[in-house]
Design an enzyme around this catalytic site. Structure first.
Site, PDB file in Angstrom:
ATOM      1  N   GLU A 170     -13.836   9.196   3.799  1.00 40.76           N
ATOM      2  CA  GLU A 170     -12.743   9.319   4.772  1.00 40.76           C
ATOM      3  C   GLU A 170     -12.741  10.767   5.245  1.00 40.76           C
ATOM      4  O   GLU A 170     -12.575  11.680   4.441  1.00 40.76           O
ATOM      5  CB  GLU A 170     -11.404   8.976   4.114  1.00 40.76           C
ATOM      6  CG  GLU A 170     -10.289   8.884   5.140  1.00 40.76           C
ATOM      7  CD  GLU A 170      -8.912   9.216   4.584  1.00 40.76           C
ATOM      8  OE1 GLU A 170      -7.922   8.761   5.164  1.00 40.76           O
ATOM      9  OE2 GLU A 170      -8.824   9.951   3.583  1.00 40.76           O
ATOM     10  N   ASP A 185      -0.812  -7.504  -7.972  1.00 41.14           N
ATOM     11  CA  ASP A 185      -1.524  -7.177  -9.214  1.00 41.14           C
ATOM     12  C   ASP A 185      -2.964  -7.691  -9.180  1.00 41.14           C
ATOM     13  O   ASP A 185      -3.365  -8.405  -8.250  1.00 41.14           O
ATOM     14  CB  ASP A 185      -0.760  -7.706 -10.440  1.00 41.14           C
ATOM     15  CG  ASP A 185      -0.252  -9.125 -10.242  1.00 41.14           C
ATOM     16  OD1 ASP A 185      -1.046  -9.957  -9.776  1.00 41.14           O
ATOM     17  OD2 ASP A 185       0.937  -9.395 -10.530  1.00 41.14           O
ATOM     18  N   ASP A 202     -11.533   3.071  -4.656  1.00 37.50           N
ATOM     19  CA  ASP A 202     -11.095   4.276  -3.956  1.00 37.50           C
ATOM     20  C   ASP A 202     -11.281   5.459  -4.900  1.00 37.50           C
ATOM     21  O   ASP A 202     -10.894   5.365  -6.061  1.00 37.50           O
ATOM     22  CB  ASP A 202      -9.602   4.129  -3.608  1.00 37.50           C
ATOM     23  CG  ASP A 202      -9.289   4.646  -2.239  1.00 37.50           C
ATOM     24  OD1 ASP A 202      -9.701   5.778  -1.948  1.00 37.50           O
ATOM     25  OD2 ASP A 202      -8.634   3.928  -1.470  1.00 37.50           O
ATOM     26  N   ASP A 234     -11.664   9.421  -0.672  1.00 35.07           N
ATOM     27  CA  ASP A 234     -10.445   9.872   0.002  1.00 35.07           C
ATOM     28  C   ASP A 234     -10.591  11.315   0.501  1.00 35.07           C
ATOM     29  O   ASP A 234     -11.040  12.187  -0.256  1.00 35.07           O
ATOM     30  CB  ASP A 234      -9.309   9.794  -1.029  1.00 35.07           C
ATOM     31  CG  ASP A 234      -7.938   9.924  -0.410  1.00 35.07           C
ATOM     32  OD1 ASP A 234      -7.572   9.053   0.386  1.00 35.07           O
ATOM     33  OD2 ASP A 234      -7.233  10.895  -0.731  1.00 35.07           O
ATOM     34  N   ASP A 280       1.426 -10.903  -5.801  1.00 38.51           N
ATOM     35  CA  ASP A 280       2.083 -10.654  -7.086  1.00 38.51           C
ATOM     36  C   ASP A 280       2.096 -11.949  -7.895  1.00 38.51           C
ATOM     37  O   ASP A 280       2.583 -12.967  -7.416  1.00 38.51           O
ATOM     38  CB  ASP A 280       3.523 -10.175  -6.793  1.00 38.51           C
ATOM     39  CG  ASP A 280       4.355 -10.039  -8.061  1.00 38.51           C
ATOM     40  OD1 ASP A 280       3.773  -9.879  -9.146  1.00 38.51           O
ATOM     41  OD2 ASP A 280       5.598 -10.083  -7.940  1.00 38.51           O
ATOM     42  N   HIS A 309      -4.235   1.207   5.440  1.00 33.31           N
ATOM     43  CA  HIS A 309      -2.905   1.342   4.852  1.00 33.31           C
ATOM     44  C   HIS A 309      -2.152   2.563   5.360  1.00 33.31           C
ATOM     45  O   HIS A 309      -1.019   2.792   4.961  1.00 33.31           O
ATOM     46  CB  HIS A 309      -3.049   1.408   3.330  1.00 33.31           C
ATOM     47  CG  HIS A 309      -3.834   2.618   2.909  1.00 33.31           C
ATOM     48  ND1 HIS A 309      -5.189   2.736   3.177  1.00 33.31           N
ATOM     49  CD2 HIS A 309      -3.476   3.768   2.299  1.00 33.31           C
ATOM     50  CE1 HIS A 309      -5.608   3.909   2.743  1.00 33.31           C
ATOM     51  NE2 HIS A 309      -4.588   4.557   2.205  1.00 33.31           N
ATOM     52  N   ASP A 310      -2.790   3.401   6.186  1.00 29.45           N
ATOM     53  CA  ASP A 310      -2.145   4.618   6.693  1.00 29.45           C
ATOM     54  C   ASP A 310      -1.750   4.509   8.160  1.00 29.45           C
ATOM     55  O   ASP A 310      -1.251   5.479   8.724  1.00 29.45           O
ATOM     56  CB  ASP A 310      -3.112   5.809   6.597  1.00 29.45           C
ATOM     57  CG  ASP A 310      -3.399   6.229   5.178  1.00 29.45           C
ATOM     58  OD1 ASP A 310      -2.557   5.978   4.301  1.00 29.45           O
ATOM     59  OD2 ASP A 310      -4.472   6.803   4.954  1.00 29.45           O
TER      60      ASP A 310
END
Ligand code: ISL
Length: 639
Positions: free
Chosen positions: A342, A114, A183, A284, A106, A412-413
């Site tokens: 994915e 960001d 993504d 995705d 950030d 991230h999952d």
């Protein structure tokens, strides 16, 4: 491929001869934790499907058999044209790095990562040696699922930055000789996307852009499918007396790929980004885009096995291949862009039908078999026994010539891999294990994807003590459903802590200053206090750190094509405690020797150790036994 028609009289043997049948059988065995050789028994193979009903007693029913047969019959005519050699390509040679922008860096103190933060940290990535970046979504979004719910595909989420900043990022990435993929979420959009708003106004063509069914009042959804984020997969719209499908959150509405206008809109979005010069996409849940048109009820047996109802009607839908071929032809192909799909739930053979170069669909896939122990799911509270990992990886290494796969342990999952094996605390074996996983990650065949923080050994957050600290819609919905099912608050919280995706989403640990150097403001999700002892700054200055080890391994891979294109040959397979393999090309051979356990174990015998030159290891000096999680990379001296 066989052109046989499957029905209840087909035998298990015939099912196993069919690529998809074998995948499904493998998955079922994994789920119920039976060894793969269970089905090799000649008696079992001669059983007909209908016999399974009797034998399984309570489990298998007619509908289950019908469902499996429908799936198998659907792949009729899908073929792979063999190729004689592996085509060299940049994305096979690349090492990718996944950035989850919200938690990376950030720069304006609003507590959210960001685009400027990513630009600031490009030198860090360059020093690490990675040469491609996958950016998790940065599009405009109400952030119900942290950006996987897109409101506007051609706009940047304003708290992440502007389109100009994105353009600069892309330039900076390319200037450094790196590539950037985005993504692409095209199974669903946010309910705040203008298409959906116009669909609710009944405006053509948008009123056919989403999967919906006319209702008969608000009490009975069109079928029994459940959402991945708890509860039924349907939203009711009262004004239209219509049900809308949402496989994920209530704010992520599934798109109707049967509609050609929708497909064209998607091609337009994809080409718009590709024209900007990005190098490709991670797609995705791309295997979910084609649903059985009648939207039949899901089978209860399968639902019990996999934990979600209805999945068999869309995880490998009837028009999946067709949609992907058209998508590629109209977009990626003309831009020479790479695609990584994915594909939760798909096995090796189905995946090969998606990635084999002769089929012109996708380039690589992310599959998830190896992320949990057989019989377990991410939401279970357990420690992963790595002994099971070996066989799963070996199976996936078996993808044939012309197909290519990814290599990854984290995203991230999913929880941090070190914590899956050793728990959420700072275990003494944390870094030896991190290095051992890095060896597997960078020396197997396939394109490695490193998830931010994996290279410094970030672990799950051990400081989550209250549900207010969680941000992920999946965790919050699960908590509510646990309470609804009668769990106490403590029990529900304990279950959420075990499985939450938020463990992977705590801020990147840059240094030991406040919030691990991620933000001067209040981070959107708590920083893991672990940053005090584990951070990039401290590891940068330490030649023995995990970060330094990653650098060496990436360098080794970048400079030795045998580690990229060389054949994979496992050895000492009967030793469950070991994972040993060769990477072999005409001129070079590497030998990798790994102790998968936390114990000291004997080295494998019958190896001419004099021929081996140790290139890299996670331990100092030589030892008679392999130490806990010891991993050694050897080059074979060839005369
Ligand atoms: O966590 C899961 C569901 O319990 C995973 O199965 C995950 O949702 C699945 O792998 C799909 O993931 C992708 O699509 C989701 C999004 O929430 C994930 O972050 C994304 O990676 C919906 O877009």
């Amino acid at each position: 491929m066989t052109e046989q028609v499957f029905n209840q009289n087909s035998t298990i043997g015939q099912i196993l001869n069919h690529p998809m049948g074998k995948d499904i059988a493998d998955r079922l065995l994994l789920k119920i934790n039976l060894p793969p050789f269970f089905m090799n028994n000649i008696l079992i193979k001669s059983l007909q499907l209908k016999h399974m009903k009797l034998l399984s007693g309570r489990y298998i029913d007619d509908d289950f058999i019908k469902t499996i047969c429908t799936l198998l019959n659907q792949t009729k005519g899908e073929t792979i044209t063999p190729v004689s050699e592996q085509q060299p390509t940049w994305w096979k040679e690349a090492v990718f790095y996944q950035i989850y922008p919200r938690s990376f860096k950030d720069t304006d103190g609003d507590g959210l990562g960001d685009i400027l933060g990513i630009i600031e940290k490009l030198p860090y990535l360059q020093q690490l040696g990675v040469n491609a970046i996958w950016l998790s979504p940065i599009y405009d979004s109400p952030m119900d699922d942290m950006g996987y719910d897109i409101r506007d595909y051609k706009k940047i989420f304003e708290k992440y930055g502007t389109m100009e900043q994105f353009d600069t990022l892309l330039q900076e990435v390319h200037k450094r000789g790196m590539r950037l993929i985005m993504d692409l979420i095209i199974n669903h959009t946010s309910d705040e996307h203008t298409w959906f708003k116009r669909a609710l106004e009944n405006e053509a063509p948008y009123n056919d852009f989403y999967i919906s069914k006319k209702g008969n009042g608000n009490t009975t959804p069109p079928n029994n499918w459940t959402s991945f984020f708890s509860g039924p997969a349907w939203n009711y719209n009262e004004e239209q007396d219509r049900w809308y499908l949402h496989l994920f959150s209530k704010k992520q509405i599934d798109l109707n790929w049967e509609n050609n206008e929708l497909q064209k809109e998607i091609y337009d979005i994809v080409n718009w980004w590709l024209d900007k010069g990005i190098d490709g996409f991670r797609l995705d849940v791309i295997n979910y885009i084609s649903k059985q048109p009648e939207l039949p009820n899901g089978n209860e047996v399968i639902a019990k096995l996999v934990g979600y109802c209805g999945i068999e009607h869309y995880f490998y839908g009837p028009r999946l291949h067709e949609h992907l071929r058209k998508l590629r032809l109209n977009t990626f192909e003309t831009h020479n862009a790479v695609t990584v799909g994915e594909v939760p739930g798909l096995g090796v053979y189905m995946s090969e039908l998606l990635v084999h170069e002769s089929r012109k669909e996708l380039d690589m896939i992310f599959s998830f078999d190896h992320l949990d122990s057989p019989g377990k799911s991410r939401l279970d509270d357990y420690l992963y026994d790595l002994v099971a990992l070996k066989n799963i990886l070996i199976k996936w290494q078996g993808m044939g010539l012309g197909s290519w796969n990814t290599l990854f342990f984290e995203n991230h999952d999913n929880q941090r891999m070190i914590s899956k094996v050793l728990g959420n605390t700072n275990h003494p074996l944390r870094f030896p294990l991190g290095k051992m996983l890095a060896v597997i990650h960078l020396t197997l065949k396939g394109t490695p994807f490193i998830f931010q923080g994996e290279e410094i050994g970030m672990i799950n957050c051990n400081s989550f003590t209250s549900i207010d600290q969680f941000r992920d819609v999946e965790s919050l919905n699960l908590y509510a459903s646990f309470l609804q099912n009668g769990d106490s608050k403590d029990e529900a919280l304990k279950k959420v802590i075990a499985g939450s995706r938020d463990h992977a989403r705590t801020p990147f640990q840059w240094n030991d200053s406040e919030n691990g150097g991620f933000s001067t403001g209040t981070p959107w999700i708590m920083a893991n206090p672990d940053f005090k002892i584990c951070n990039a700054d401290q590891q940068n200055g330490d030649a023995t750190s995990l970060l330094s080890f990653y650098k060496k391994l990436i360098d080794l891979r970048n400079n030795n094509t045998v580690l990229i294109y060389g054949d994979f040959k496992p050895t000492h397979n009967l030793r469950n405690d070991l994972f040993c393999y060769y990477r072999i090309s005409e001129s070079e051979t590497y030998y990798i020797e790994i102790n998968l356990t936390q114990k000291h174990v004997p080295k494998p015998l019958r190896l001419k150790r004099g021929e081996l030159k140790l290139v890299l290891s996670n331990y100092e000096g030589n030892n008679f036994l392999l130490r806990p999680f010891e991993a050694c990379v050897y080059r074979l001296n060839q005369s």
